[in-house]
Write a protein that holds these residues in place. Structure first.
Motif, short mmCIF file in Angstrom:
data_model
loop_
_atom_site.label_atom_id
_atom_site.label_comp_id
_atom_site.label_asym_id
_atom_site.label_seq_id
_atom_site.Cartn_x
_atom_site.Cartn_y
_atom_site.Cartn_z
N ALA A 171 90.13 -1.58 -1.49
CA ALA A 171 89.19 -1.43 -0.37
C ALA A 171 88.98 0.05 -0.04
CB ALA A 171 89.70 -2.17 0.87
N GLY A 172 90.05 0.83 -0.15
CA GLY A 172 89.97 2.25 0.15
C GLY A 172 89.08 3.01 -0.83
N ARG A 173 88.93 2.46 -2.04
CA ARG A 173 88.11 3.13 -3.05
C ARG A 173 86.71 2.55 -3.08
NH1 ARG A 173 91.11 1.64 -8.33
NH2 ARG A 173 90.09 3.44 -9.25
N ALA A 196 80.47 -1.99 -5.15
CA ALA A 196 80.52 -3.42 -4.83
C ALA A 196 81.59 -4.15 -5.63
CB ALA A 196 79.15 -4.05 -5.06
N ALA A 197 81.82 -3.73 -6.89
CA ALA A 197 82.80 -4.41 -7.73
C ALA A 197 84.21 -4.22 -7.16
CB ALA A 197 82.73 -3.88 -9.15
N GLU A 210 86.97 -6.93 -5.70
CA GLU A 210 88.39 -6.96 -6.08
C GLU A 210 89.28 -6.96 -4.85
OE1 GLU A 210 90.08 -4.34 -9.01
OE2 GLU A 210 88.15 -4.20 -10.05
N ALA A 211 88.94 -6.08 -3.91
CA ALA A 211 89.74 -6.00 -2.68
C ALA A 211 89.74 -7.34 -1.96
CB ALA A 211 89.19 -4.91 -1.77
N ALA A 265 80.62 -6.38 5.73
CA ALA A 265 79.90 -5.30 5.04
C ALA A 265 79.05 -5.86 3.90
CB ALA A 265 80.89 -4.27 4.51
N LYS A 266 79.57 -6.91 3.26
CA LYS A 266 78.85 -7.51 2.14
C LYS A 266 77.69 -8.37 2.63
CE LYS A 266 79.58 -10.76 -1.65
NZ LYS A 266 80.43 -11.86 -2.12
N GLY A 267 77.79 -8.86 3.87
CA GLY A 267 76.78 -9.77 4.40
C GLY A 267 77.08 -11.23 4.07
#
Ligand SMILES: [Zn+2]
Length: 687
Positions: A602-604, A609-610, A614-615, A646-648
């Motif tokens: 998440a920090g990266r 989006a990929a 993963e996060a 954030a992704k919606g």
């Protein structure tokens, strides 16, 4: 974690203090030299509507031996290209050379036509304006402004040159007049302020008598004063709620308690300042301890007053903000470790029921790693260093775990009153000169009136913790104890608790040293159980903690690498550990790993989006684990909700949000999920 103590600025501050020390310690008269200061007369126009910050004025200072030919002045490029005038010494065409750095800080080198006299006065006038470019501790939009002076020179900052050619920012005193539109109030903590209004504009004049690097906050602030504290205490709030009075009252009590431990509070006032959650998220600052106050994001105010967190941040007012550390040894203990030691004193005084838990596994609602078990886990992950070698990189992981426990043991060993006496002397003596590790140890030894080399040797100069096994046998009227230690052997004074067959208890103090210690302790009842160090006053390995530490060590390793900026190594370590998980998993190793990997990715993921997917997958897997740390679970749900938002992905967002609220409720709202989620904008619905 929401309630995480930030100490975000500690690193920078330690670095500056350390650089500064090089200058002070270089000459034979070093200790007696007063710190050089720049004197400012600033006029700041904070036009939030236009997102424009305009700074003009003068700065005056005396050149040091190494600045007689030229002097460097830094302005961050977000403030545009400044215009300068060299007012003194008079010079027809002063040469100014410009050097830009990667971090956005631009250095303007004033090259004098002739070599100046030592300590000759220099005066420069300037004008700069800007605020649009992103910068580390800088935020400016139509509703709020934070201009943190430590990494962003939003006003011209004069650099002092060190013998080794490194530089450090000169602290400033003087007057700053800030002009804002009517609803906005500027704040510079620790300064005397006077406000005059004319029409829609108001001018606030700040007078700074204590040298500082200036940090300016501008927002729709409401100021609340608390008259009952040891110093004038005020809160600057953006939100209307009922938290302010309680926070002020509790902070005043904590300051009073810490003043007993460390000496008088070092500033003329104490302030708590709120800043918007959006600023916290965007700049990744969870709060800070500054000159004469602390700053906290909006969400922190919803939580129960956390004695460990506030104890820590307020103790920084003495340690790091006032007493800077110097040299190459133990700097992470002098700032962080001492702040955490202060935090423990506050917990012992105001919430004694949780002091043992703090030492063992962490204070409720505070960072769990900052405890005995946290240290043992870190040690099991292979990332241990001796306290004398703890610098800024390990300040939080080791300084805030083993560090504060050893400082507490030192205090118990020499006696609390002697420790207090030493700390009072140190905070007075090292207010204007940086504190070295050697000086710190010498002051404590002097106050202790005894040779402490044995203590320093075993606790400060080597890694690890004591590891003993107790066996015992009842004899007539007494109990025979045998304590076997794994090398290296510690000299220890331990409490032993004896429990009798009819509910009797007795405590004795026993001395342990070397590989094997035999003791005969007279006990007047039939003993069925013996425990050494029942309250975990001495950091040590025990069987349960050993198993737990080993299970959670890989996750600790991932976190350590993530914080060190080694994302690839962190991911490799985490994935390798997931591939050989223990079965069964009573300590939640899988959960801890997936949670850490989620945080890593998440920090990266800011623009990727990929990585975000993963996060989210790691957080989901963590949430589905059978064994989960309750507070980290609430955080996992919360972080997943934020990513889904954030992704919606509305469905996932709602599910994770509900999970976060429930999990948080079950841990007495330690994460503050509701506050954090309510600040998110209404999610956009996707098809
Ligand atoms: Zn800290």
């Amino acid at each position: 974690v929401a309630a995480a103590p930030s100490c975000y600025l500690d690193y920078m501050r330690n670095l500056l203090a350390w650089l500064f020390s090089a200058l002070l310690l270089s000459g034979p008269l070093a200790a007696a030299q007063p710190s050089p200061v720049a004197r400012y007369d600033l006029q700041v126009k904070a036009n939030l509507a236009k997102k424009l910050l305009r700074v003009q004025g003068t700065v005056a200072f005396a050149v040091d031996e190494r600045e007689r030919d030229s002097v460097d002045v830094v302005v961050h490029k977000t403030m545009g290209r400044p215009t300068f005038h060299l007012l003194s010494p008079k010079q027809a065409h002063p040469m100014v050379k410009e050097v830009s750095a990667n971090d956005g800080q631009t250095t303007y080198r004033f090259i004098f036509g002739r070599r100046l006299d030592s300590h000759q006065a220099v005066r420069i006038s300037f004008l700069c304006q800007g605020g649009a470019l992103p910068a580390a501790q800088f935020f400016l939009d139509s509703t709020y402004c934070m201009a943190g002076g430590y990494n962003v020179a939003w006003y011209p900052q004069v650099l002092a040159r060190q013998p080794d050619n490194t530089t450090t920012t000169l602290e400033g005193t003087g007057t700053i007049r800030v002009i804002t539109a009517r609803p906005f109030t500027p704040v510079i903590m620790g300064a005397l302020a006077r406000q005059t209004a004319r029409g829609e504009q108001q001018t606030t004049e700040f007078v700074l008598r204590t040298p500082a690097v200036f940090t300016l906050f501008v927002g729709r602030y409401t100021r609340t004063d608390y008259p009952g504290g040891p110093v004038p205490t005020a809160a600057y709030r953006l939100t209307q709620d009922t938290a302010t009075a309680g926070y002020l009252r509790n902070c005043a009590r904590v300051i009073g308690a810490l003043a007993e431990e460390f000496g008088p509070y070092p500033f003329a006032s104490f302030n708590i300042l709120e800043y918007p959650e959006e600023v916290a998220n965007k700049l990744n600052i969870g709060g800070s301890s500054e000159y004469a106050g602390i700053t906290l994001p909006t969400a922190s105010f919803g939580n129960r007053f956390n004695y460990a967190l506030y104890g820590h941040e307020l103790a920084h007012q003495w340690w790091a903000v006032t007493v800077g550390s110097a040299g190459s040894k133990g700097t992470g203990i002098l700032g962080e470790g001492m702040a955490q030691f202060g935090s423990l004193q506050v917990v012992k005084r105001f919430d004694p029921a949780h002091a043992e838990q703090y030492r063992r596994t962490g204070y409720p609602g505070y960072i769990k790693d900052q405890s005995g078990l946290g240290f043992l886990t870190q040690s099991a992950s292979g990332n241990d260093v001796a306290l004398q070698n703890v610098g800024s990189a390990q300040a939080h992981s080791i300084g805030d775990s083993k560090g504060f426990l050893v400082l507490e043991l030192l205090s118990e060993t020499i006696g609390k009153e002697r420790m207090k006496a030493a700390l009072h002397i140190i905070t007075t003596k090292y207010r204007d000169q940086p504190l070295t590790w050697e000086a710190f140890l010498a002051e404590i030894q002097r106050a202790a009136g005894q040779d402490l080399n044995w203590f320093y040797e075993q606790w400060l100069n080597q890694t690890g913790a004591p590891d003993w096994t107790l066996t015992w046998q009842p004899r007539a009227g007494q109990v025979a104890l045998t304590v076997d230690q794994q090398a290296p052997y510690y000299r220890l004074q331990l409490e032993a608790e004896f429990r009798g067959t009819h509910g009797e208890t007795a405590r004795r103090t026993v001395e342990v040293a070397g590989a094997t210690t035999h003791l005969e302790v007279p006990i007047p009842f039939e003993v069925k159980q013996v425990q050494l160090d029942p309250e975990f006053k001495v950091l040590h390995w025990d069987e349960e903690y050993r198993l737990r530490a080993r299970a959670l060590a890989p996750a600790a390793g991932v976190k350590y690498l993530r914080l060190a900026g080694k994302a690839t190594e962190a991911l490799a370590l985490g994935e390798a550990a997931l591939a050989k998980l223990p079965q069964p998993d009573p300590y939640g190793a899988e959960f801890a790993l997936c949670y850490e990997l989620g945080r890593l990715q998440a920090g990266r993921a800011t623009a990727d989006a990929a990585l975000r997917e993963e996060a989210m997958a790691y957080y989901l897997r963590a949430i589905r684990c059978p064994v989960r740390d309750p507070e980290a679970l609430a955080s996992a749900y919360l972080r997943l909700a934020q990513l889904a938002h954030a992704k919606g992905d509305l469905t996932l967002f709602v599910w994770a949000k509900n999970g976060a609220l429930t999990a948080d409720m079950l841990t007495s709202y330690t994460v503050g999920a509701a506050k954090q989620l309510q600040n998110l904008p209404q999610p956009k619905t996707t098809r």
